[in-house]
Design a protein around this motif. Sequence first.
Motif, PDB file in Angstrom:
ATOM      1  N   ARG A 233       9.419  -5.140   6.419  1.00 16.68           N
ATOM      2  CA  ARG A 233       9.027  -6.293   7.237  1.00 16.68           C
ATOM      3  C   ARG A 233       7.536  -6.358   7.534  1.00 16.68           C
ATOM      4  N   LEU A 234       6.832  -5.224   7.392  1.00 13.63           N
ATOM      5  CA  LEU A 234       5.387  -5.181   7.625  1.00 13.63           C
ATOM      6  C   LEU A 234       4.762  -4.334   6.527  1.00 13.63           C
ATOM      7  N   VAL A 235       3.783  -4.909   5.833  1.00 11.33           N
ATOM      8  CA  VAL A 235       3.085  -4.179   4.774  1.00 11.33           C
ATOM      9  C   VAL A 235       1.595  -4.188   5.070  1.00 11.33           C
ATOM     10  N   ILE A 236       1.021  -2.999   5.093  1.00 11.90           N
ATOM     11  CA  ILE A 236      -0.417  -2.827   5.273  1.00 11.90           C
ATOM     12  C   ILE A 236      -0.974  -2.361   3.933  1.00 11.90           C
ATOM     13  N   THR A 237      -2.001  -3.029   3.451  1.00 15.24           N
ATOM     14  CA  THR A 237      -2.705  -2.517   2.282  1.00 15.24           C
ATOM     15  C   THR A 237      -4.037  -1.965   2.759  1.00 15.24           C
ATOM     16  N   THR A 238      -4.525  -0.972   2.053  1.00 16.43           N
ATOM     17  CA  THR A 238      -5.836  -0.419   2.353  1.00 16.43           C
ATOM     18  C   THR A 238      -6.589  -0.245   1.051  1.00 16.43           C
ATOM     19  N   GLY A 239      -7.779  -0.821   1.005  1.00 16.13           N
ATOM     20  CA  GLY A 239      -8.610  -0.721  -0.188  1.00 16.13           C
ATOM     21  C   GLY A 239      -8.601  -1.991  -1.023  1.00 16.13           C
ATOM     22  N   GLY A 240      -9.648  -2.111  -1.834  1.00 14.39           N
ATOM     23  CA  GLY A 240      -9.740  -3.231  -2.769  1.00 14.39           C
ATOM     24  C   GLY A 240     -10.114  -4.560  -2.154  1.00 14.39           C
ATOM     25  N   THR A 241     -10.719  -4.540  -0.942  1.00 13.41           N
ATOM     26  CA  THR A 241     -11.051  -5.803  -0.273  1.00 13.41           C
ATOM     27  C   THR A 241     -12.527  -6.153  -0.337  1.00 13.41           C
TER      28      THR A 241
END
Length: 159
Positions: free
Chosen positions: A63-71
């Motif tokens: 229900r909740l996805v956090i991405t880190t990197g590539g921004t």
Amino acid sequence: MTRAAVVTVSDRAAHGVREDASGPVAVAALREAGFSCDDAVVVPDGADSVERALTALVVAGVRLVITTGGTGVAPRDQTPEGTARVVTREVPGIAEELRRRGAAEKPAGMLTRGIAGVVDPHGVLVVNLPGSPAAVTSGMPVVLSVARHVIDQLGGGDH
């Protein structure tokens, strides 16, 4: 317990050249906030790998996805582009607040191109964070301040 997931987007971490330093920070924050969260999934940079990872998590019921990197602005920084292929509606206020806080801490914080949005009809919130552990540490409280409310609203909860 609400399921959450973290996707670390990094060529170097995906190829074993560098350890994932930011994903575990996000995972720890989610667990501390009471979310069920497996260890971070690590994928290489690129819109296609991000899209595949997000789609798999949405289908799996997260229900909740956090991405880190590539921004950032480097040629292979394509996390926002991959995320945009999956979200159906952006929630720009979250990304704006993350950029505001990031820039207040470090001028390069204004360079993040991360987005936040929801995936209909699955009721998923997706938020892109920059790849540094410091950015994840300062960004997770922003996300967590509204995540449960957003998830509740997506499930039909009252305002």
